[in-house]
Scaffold this active site. Structure first.
Site, mmCIF file in Angstrom:
data_model
loop_
_atom_site.group_PDB
_atom_site.id
_atom_site.type_symbol
_atom_site.label_atom_id
_atom_site.label_comp_id
_atom_site.label_asym_id
_atom_site.label_seq_id
_atom_site.Cartn_x
_atom_site.Cartn_y
_atom_site.Cartn_z
ATOM 1 N N ALA A 63 0.850 -1.191 0.000
ATOM 2 C CA ALA A 63 0.000 0.000 0.000
ATOM 3 C C ALA A 63 0.879 1.231 0.000
ATOM 4 O O ALA A 63 2.042 1.176 0.426
ATOM 5 C CB ALA A 63 -0.917 -0.002 1.226
ATOM 6 N N ASP A 64 0.351 2.313 -0.496
ATOM 7 C CA ASP A 64 1.072 3.582 -0.445
ATOM 8 C C ASP A 64 0.075 4.714 -0.249
ATOM 9 O O ASP A 64 -0.995 4.723 -0.874
ATOM 10 C CB ASP A 64 1.881 3.816 -1.722
ATOM 11 C CG ASP A 64 2.846 4.977 -1.557
ATOM 12 O OD1 ASP A 64 3.888 4.798 -0.901
ATOM 13 O OD2 ASP A 64 2.538 6.088 -2.040
ATOM 14 N N THR A 65 0.436 5.645 0.624
ATOM 15 C CA THR A 65 -0.460 6.750 0.972
ATOM 16 C C THR A 65 0.164 8.080 0.575
ATOM 17 O O THR A 65 1.341 8.320 0.858
ATOM 18 C CB THR A 65 -0.730 6.744 2.489
ATOM 19 O OG1 THR A 65 -1.334 5.492 2.830
ATOM 20 C CG2 THR A 65 -1.660 7.863 2.892
ATOM 21 N N ALA A 100 -3.286 3.738 -2.142
ATOM 22 C CA ALA A 100 -3.355 2.728 -3.196
ATOM 23 C C ALA A 100 -2.989 1.384 -2.599
ATOM 24 O O ALA A 100 -2.213 1.294 -1.638
ATOM 25 C CB ALA A 100 -2.402 3.079 -4.322
#
Lengths: 187, 187
Positions: A63-65, A100
């Site tokens: 995940a990436d924020t 994401a």
């Protein structure tokens, strides 16, 4: 999971999942040509691929924020001055948090994202300084987390909470189900 | 704190507070004449007063959460059938969660409340049954919690997340500050 984030690990474990952590070692490049949401998608995909390469028979999740202030991506603050600038920018207004999610299973990667609007209280300078002293800003996109002391900065959110925390739990469970995985129920 | 809720205790401890738990022993009466929000306020006040009587020199905090479906208050489900009915009612629509907060300090009680809109995904009967099997519904107003497995039932919220979890953290910190208490910052 292709992530070294303790928050993401805790969220996955709250579902009763047996999670193995494999930091991707991926260095997030600056890519000014991408929108904040596309940047999050690109980073999540790259982290997932870097780990899936070594674990082709496992389900790999990354995940990436990214914090999006009027189209500008805010990553983790570099130092105290950077954290102060970010928190001042966020004070008294609404921004968007994009997280994401990349799931690699059976040789395919599925990419998803969630976006949540976050409205900050008007913060006083002393309040920003005290929050920076807590040390919470430095490992978090946009210089804040919505847990612990950071919770008191946020007036309201519109959308999914866990997206702001860094892992869209509901989207994850529903995507896994679509892919044919049903999560175990644990008490 | 005038509460036996482990979630509320955890949230207060996340602020670095040294919290002593004193369940009020207060039995929440049915009061059909009150609106759901007023019911939460009334319960929070009663729990706070019951404990403050024994600790007149301490800051005593109590909270109460009510799930509001078109003006009808949903409390904790009595049994599996009750939990199934509540979750079916919440499926695919928006309800409101009210959490009231009562703070007793220096002989006075301050009452506050927050209300957050929560939208559920359309749930399939099998999904409701699996969630009930997790055991999560039974100690929670409305038959769900927004943490752990319950997180995957919720499509979005509009308002404060911690109000749905049962303790409006930001409102609490800001009310304490107004009363002259500044919380310690801990790393």
């Amino acid at each position: 999971m292709a992530s070294a984030s303790p928050r993401r690990l805790e969220l996955l474990q709250s579902l009763g999942l047996d999670v193995q952590v494999e930091p991707s070692g991926y260095h997030e490049p600056e890519r000014a040509e991408l929108s904040p949401r596309d940047l999050a998608l690109d980073h999540a995909r790259a982290k997932c691929e870097a780990v899936a390469m070594h674990f082709p028979h496992e389900v790999v999740v990354a995940a990436d924020t990214v914090v999006d202030v009027d189209g500008t991506a805010y990553n983790k603050p570099r130092d105290v001055a950077d954290a102060r600038r970010m928190l001042s920018d966020l004070s008294g207004r609404t921004h968007v948090v994009h997280t994401a999610l990349a799931i690699s299973a059976a040789g395919k990667i599925v990419l998803e994202s969630e976006s949540t609007r976050v409205t900050f209280f008007q913060l006083e300078p002393g309040e920003i300084d005290r929050y920076i002293e807590s040390g919470e800003p430095f490992d978090k996109a946009g210089g804040y987390g919505i847990q612990a002391h950071g919770a008191s900065l946020v007036e309201r959110i519109d959308g999914d909470f866990y997206t702001v925390m860094g892992f869209p739990l509901a989207r994850f469970v529903r995507t896994l189900r679509r892919l044919g995985f049903v999560l175990p129920i644990t008490n």
